[in-house]
Design an enzyme around this catalytic site. Sequence first.
Site, PDB file in Angstrom:
ATOM      1  N   THR A 187     -10.514  -5.690 -11.171  1.00  0.00           N
ATOM      2  CA  THR A 187     -11.050  -4.343 -10.975  1.00  0.00           C
ATOM      3  C   THR A 187      -9.958  -3.335 -11.310  1.00  0.00           C
ATOM      4  O   THR A 187      -8.773  -3.608 -11.101  1.00  0.00           O
ATOM      5  CB  THR A 187     -11.501  -4.187  -9.509  1.00  0.00           C
ATOM      6  OG1 THR A 187     -12.481  -5.192  -9.239  1.00  0.00           O
ATOM      7  CG2 THR A 187     -12.117  -2.825  -9.239  1.00  0.00           C
ATOM      8  N   TYR A 218      -1.564 -17.278  -3.107  1.00  0.00           N
ATOM      9  CA  TYR A 218      -2.713 -16.359  -3.030  1.00  0.00           C
ATOM     10  C   TYR A 218      -4.017 -17.164  -3.061  1.00  0.00           C
ATOM     11  O   TYR A 218      -4.878 -17.018  -2.195  1.00  0.00           O
ATOM     12  CB  TYR A 218      -2.653 -15.398  -4.215  1.00  0.00           C
ATOM     13  CG  TYR A 218      -3.724 -14.337  -4.249  1.00  0.00           C
ATOM     14  CD1 TYR A 218      -3.815 -13.368  -3.250  1.00  0.00           C
ATOM     15  CD2 TYR A 218      -4.632 -14.264  -5.315  1.00  0.00           C
ATOM     16  CE1 TYR A 218      -4.782 -12.367  -3.302  1.00  0.00           C
ATOM     17  CE2 TYR A 218      -5.593 -13.272  -5.376  1.00  0.00           C
ATOM     18  CZ  TYR A 218      -5.667 -12.319  -4.374  1.00  0.00           C
ATOM     19  OH  TYR A 218      -6.620 -11.334  -4.435  1.00  0.00           O
ATOM     20  N   GLY A 253       0.830  -1.212   0.000  1.00  0.00           N
ATOM     21  CA  GLY A 253       0.000   0.000   0.000  1.00  0.00           C
ATOM     22  C   GLY A 253       0.859   1.254   0.000  1.00  0.00           C
ATOM     23  O   GLY A 253       2.072   1.194   0.214  1.00  0.00           O
TER      24      GLY A 253
END
Length: 329
Positions: free
Chosen positions: A177, A147, A38
């Site tokens: 997305t 994952y 992030g």
Amino acid sequence: MKKRVLITGAAGFLGSHLCDKFILEGYEVIGMDNLITGDLKNIEHLFKNSDFEFYHHDVSKFVHVSGTLDYILHFASPASPIDYLKIPIQTLKVGSLGTHNLLGLAKEKNARILIASTSEVYGDPLVHPQTEEYYGNVNTIGPRGVYDEAKRFQESITMAYHRFHGIETRIARIFNTYGPRMRLNDGRVIPAFMGQALRGEDLTVFGDGSQTRSFCYVEDEIEGLYRLLLSDYSLPVNIGNPLEISILDFAEEIIKLTGTNQKIIFKPLPKDDPMQRQPDITKAKKILGWEPKISRAEGMKKTFDYFKSLTPEELLKSEHKDFSKHIIK
Ligand code: UDP
């Protein structure tokens, strides 16, 4: 009294958009992130808002939040094939140990929890389009296994907490997305193509480009997730855009959109790259009254405007990574 929501992965792509959404809807938001993938830049505009707090914390370790909590949204996780190769253990831990910690917190606080699952639970699907009833075709030991299996475990432990402890849980299976704040250097196809177009490089299509994806604009995705959280449905729901396109056609679309006249070059297809992916969203339509509204042309234009606004230094940092050396024979 405002409702309080904890959002993990708050500085990431989806997490930061969720923070914006919940602030807009009048919630108190606690954002949590360990910042390994992030970026605080995605939420710095929220720091001046008294309804927003940020905790720099890794959710694979015990999670403590003081005061009440109404909702938890667990969105912390690396989420691109390059990340799985670079930080496989963290990927496994945040989906498994991290989810366990957050379920414990939800139980303690009597909060409802929504977990971010993924179309990757379907692996390289043999059923098309993918409905929630399909069990998937996953290679447990391939590069994506860290994952895929963490997310499959995440769904199992979430259902176990729901059934055994009676906590309120929601499971979103999120399909590809895109939109502003995608990480330019995460290797995913949209930032990769955009970065290449803006730097004047050729667009790298993996394989022959016949593999398909179905891309959902972030605003639509966030609305679907929000509705799912507020619904009373605890089984998994696909949230994505069913409009499917091959990667080769998509590369051509991007060349037209950016007006950059780039060439397309072909690189080897990464191992276990799913050949077809398209959500069946019948359930989301029926249960949530939701379907995507933003066309790819509109969404891609907004996304391109975002990438164009990055500085030349930021664009250079995103040098395209080549997967071919990671292909496991
Ligand atoms: N892809 C590509 N060129 C790139 C990056 C990705 O052709 O520079 C392909 C990739 O092989 C895959 C598709 O684009 O078939 C979507 O890849 P992404 O990593 O965005 O997401 P995922 O495979 O997880 O859906």
